[in-house]
Design an enzyme around this catalytic site. Structure first.
Site, PDB file in Angstrom:
ATOM      1  N   LYS A 159       0.838  -1.215   0.000  1.00 17.01           N
ATOM      2  CA  LYS A 159       0.000   0.000   0.000  1.00 17.01           C
ATOM      3  C   LYS A 159       0.868   1.259   0.000  1.00 17.01           C
ATOM      4  CE  LYS A 159      -1.723   1.620   4.059  1.00 17.01           C
ATOM      5  NZ  LYS A 159      -1.502   3.008   4.415  1.00 17.01           N
ATOM      6  N   ASN A 160       1.855   1.273   0.920  1.00 16.38           N
ATOM      7  CA  ASN A 160       2.599   2.517   1.107  1.00 16.38           C
ATOM      8  C   ASN A 160       3.640   2.777   0.027  1.00 16.38           C
ATOM      9  OD1 ASN A 160       1.013   3.126   3.239  1.00 16.38           O
ATOM     10  ND2 ASN A 160       2.464   2.441   4.813  1.00 16.38           N
ATOM     11  N   ARG A 209      -4.752  10.324   3.380  1.00 15.23           N
ATOM     12  CA  ARG A 209      -3.703  11.195   3.884  1.00 15.23           C
ATOM     13  C   ARG A 209      -2.675  11.584   2.819  1.00 15.23           C
ATOM     14  NH1 ARG A 209      -1.323  13.370   8.085  1.00 15.23           N
ATOM     15  NH2 ARG A 209       0.927  13.443   8.006  1.00 15.23           N
ATOM     16  N   CYS A 213      -5.505   8.034   8.933  1.00 15.71           N
ATOM     17  CA  CYS A 213      -5.760   7.320  10.189  1.00 15.71           C
ATOM     18  C   CYS A 213      -5.557   8.230  11.393  1.00 15.71           C
ATOM     19  CB  CYS A 213      -4.792   6.137  10.303  1.00 15.71           C
ATOM     20  SG  CYS A 213      -5.473   4.619   9.639  1.00 15.71           S
ATOM     21  N   ASP A 217       3.868   0.134  12.555  1.00 17.12           N
ATOM     22  CA  ASP A 217       2.700  -0.569  12.006  1.00 17.12           C
ATOM     23  C   ASP A 217       2.620  -2.023  12.506  1.00 17.12           C
ATOM     24  OD1 ASP A 217       1.838   1.154   9.159  1.00 17.12           O
ATOM     25  OD2 ASP A 217       3.659   1.597  10.228  1.00 17.12           O
TER      26      ASP A 217
END
Ligand code: EPU
Length: 440
Positions: free
Chosen positions: A23-24, A94, A118, A308
């Site tokens: 994802k990141n 974000r 988040c 995380d």
């Protein structure tokens, strides 16, 4: 809208998981694709809520961006025609503030709202704005509208040293420097593997970026050229979630297509806890042991134990023998799962942890007169039982679902769209491992 899981826990999960794209990395690569003046195709893009929201946001700016197959996304930036980021979409995602880079290059000025994402702390973007200003961008925050107004009067140039590292900050300044003037130097940058993946993508397309430890140097080029679909690395956070899931339920798992160095500190901690870890042909194998030992962790940016991972680690420690602590140094509010887990019988408590130089110890902007509780203590092993759980942030969500799968009896986990912001086909993958999970 279906936003809950019903989970019948207590089964040992076993089998193989093929990781999705990170994802990141994917989110930043999609934004970086807007720096091109031709179509770009990205491969191994996870079909997760955050990616889907970002694609909506980009289409709202006039560009074309969509999945063209299960995990390939095509972005056509040539029709980008708006320089103002929609407030509603930006509040959901974000990384929207990273659009500063392509919008400034396309329009020379742009309007980007204060970002959402988040709720894991204040999450200001002060370092990032400071960095942009140092490279020559004029940025003002309009408190009446909630928008940052940015203007670029010439090519970005110069250098910037982050007071403390920032993952997305490093990536945004790299994107901003790709077409900069001469050589731009960024110091005290973050080290995350997703940043390396972004650099690889940009360099593959003609950028000139070097990274040595925390120093990044970018020599400006005139354009980026798309050569071939770029493959996004696999998701290390997803790997950690499934490893903890299998071990917490007493099962065993094979994680396919993992890059072990991306989670080496996690693997070290697992070994300290007594878990078995085997590596063979691009896969890692894990098998639950009779009893894990309690092992404490503190989170730091890469190459340390990643923030995380700590919610997943916490679940594992509820099943380990003894007392462990987690000290969260990166975000000031990453324990939203604690009160929820107590409902399932977890023995956890917040403890005040006095450190010598908190301004240096913590990676967020520590304020002297504010009370922070950054440490929890976990006692194990406990037998978890079912309950009703509410998700407040993405990684906490994965840990709550894990706890429910490890617990005896039935649980309802609410707010799963937050979990699905970052996990592709969570229900499908867990079911394949033998978990009883249904979305309702
Ligand atoms: N910070 C500031 N000012 C800034 C920038 C950061 O105070 O200008 C603070 C943050 O509030 C935080 C600390 O510095 O307390 C570190 O933040 P960083 O900028 O490194 O984190 P990020 O870029 O916002 C990314 C990931 C996070 C991941 C962290 C750490 C993305 C989209 N997000 O956040 O991922 O935890 O790096 O590696 O890449 C997630 O996937 O669930 C997630 C939260």
């Amino acid at each position: 809208m279906e936003d809950s899981y019903i989970i019948k826990g207590g089964r040992k999960l076993a089998g193989s998981v093929k990781l999705s794209g990170a994802k990141n990395a994917a989110l930043k690569m999609i934004i970086a694709s807007l720096l091109f003046s031709e179509k770009v195709v990205l491969d191994n893009v996870p079909r997760i809520n955050d990616v889907i929201e970002l694609l909506h946001l980009i289409r709202a700016l006039g560009a074309k961006a969509d999945f063209i197959s299960q995990n390939q996304v095509e972005i056509d930036p040539t029709s980008l025609n708006l320089n103002k980021v929609d407030l509603l979409y930006a509040s959901k995602i974000r990384v929207s503030f990273m659009l500063f880079a392509p919008l400034l290059y396309k329009f020379a000025n742009c309007y980007v709202p204060n970002p959402g994402g988040c709720r894991i702390g204040a999450r200001p973007i002060d370092r990032i704005v400071d960095g942009m200003k140092n490279l020559g961008v004029i940025v003002k925050y309009n408190s009446r509208t909630g928008y940052y107004e940015a203007k670029m009067t010439g090519k970005p140039a110069g250098s910037y040293r982050f007071s403390k590292p920032s993952h997305t900050g490093t990536e945004l300044l790299i994107m901003l420097s790709v077409f900069g003037k001469g050589k731009i130097t960024l110091e005290n940058c973050s080290h995350e593997p997703e940043i390396d993946n972004l650099i690889e993508f940009l360099n593959d397309s003609g950028a000139k970026i070097t990274k040595k430890n925390s120093l990044v140097e970018i020599t400006g080029v005139d354009k980026l050229a798309f050569k071939r679909p770029f493959k996004i690395i696999s998701d290390r956070n997803e790997a950690v979630t499934y490893i903890c899931l299998a071990l917490a339920t007493g099962g065993k798992i094979r994680i396919e297509n993992i890059i072990p160095s991306h989670i080496s500190v996690f693997l070290d901690k697992l070994k300290q806890a007594g878990a078995e870890v085997k590596e063979k042909e691009n896969s890692l194998f894990f098998e639950a042991v009779e009893s894990l030992k309690a092992v404490s962790v503190e989170t730091t940016p890469h190459p340390g134990f990643m923030t995380d991972w700590q919610p997943n680690w916490a679940i594992l420690m509820t099943q380990a023998q003894g007392r462990s602590t987690i000290n969260e140094r990166v975000f000031e509010n990453r324990f939203s799962y604690v009160e929820e887990l107590k409902k399932l019988g977890a023995r956890m408590r917040f403890v005040e942890n006095k450190v010598d130089k908190p301004q240096e110890h913590y990676f967020f902007n520590y304020k002297k007169n504010k009370r922070y509780i950054q440490t929890i203590e976990i006692e194990g092993p406990v037998k978890l039982h079912g309950g009703v759980l509410n998700i407040a942030d993405l990684r906490a969500g994965a840990s709550l679902a894990t706890a429910a799968l490890a617990a005896r009896g039935e649980s309802v986990v609410n707010g799963v769209s937050i979990l699905e912001r970052g996990y592709e086909d969570f229900v499908g993958k867990v079911s394949k491992l033998g978990g009883e999970i249904k979305k309702i």
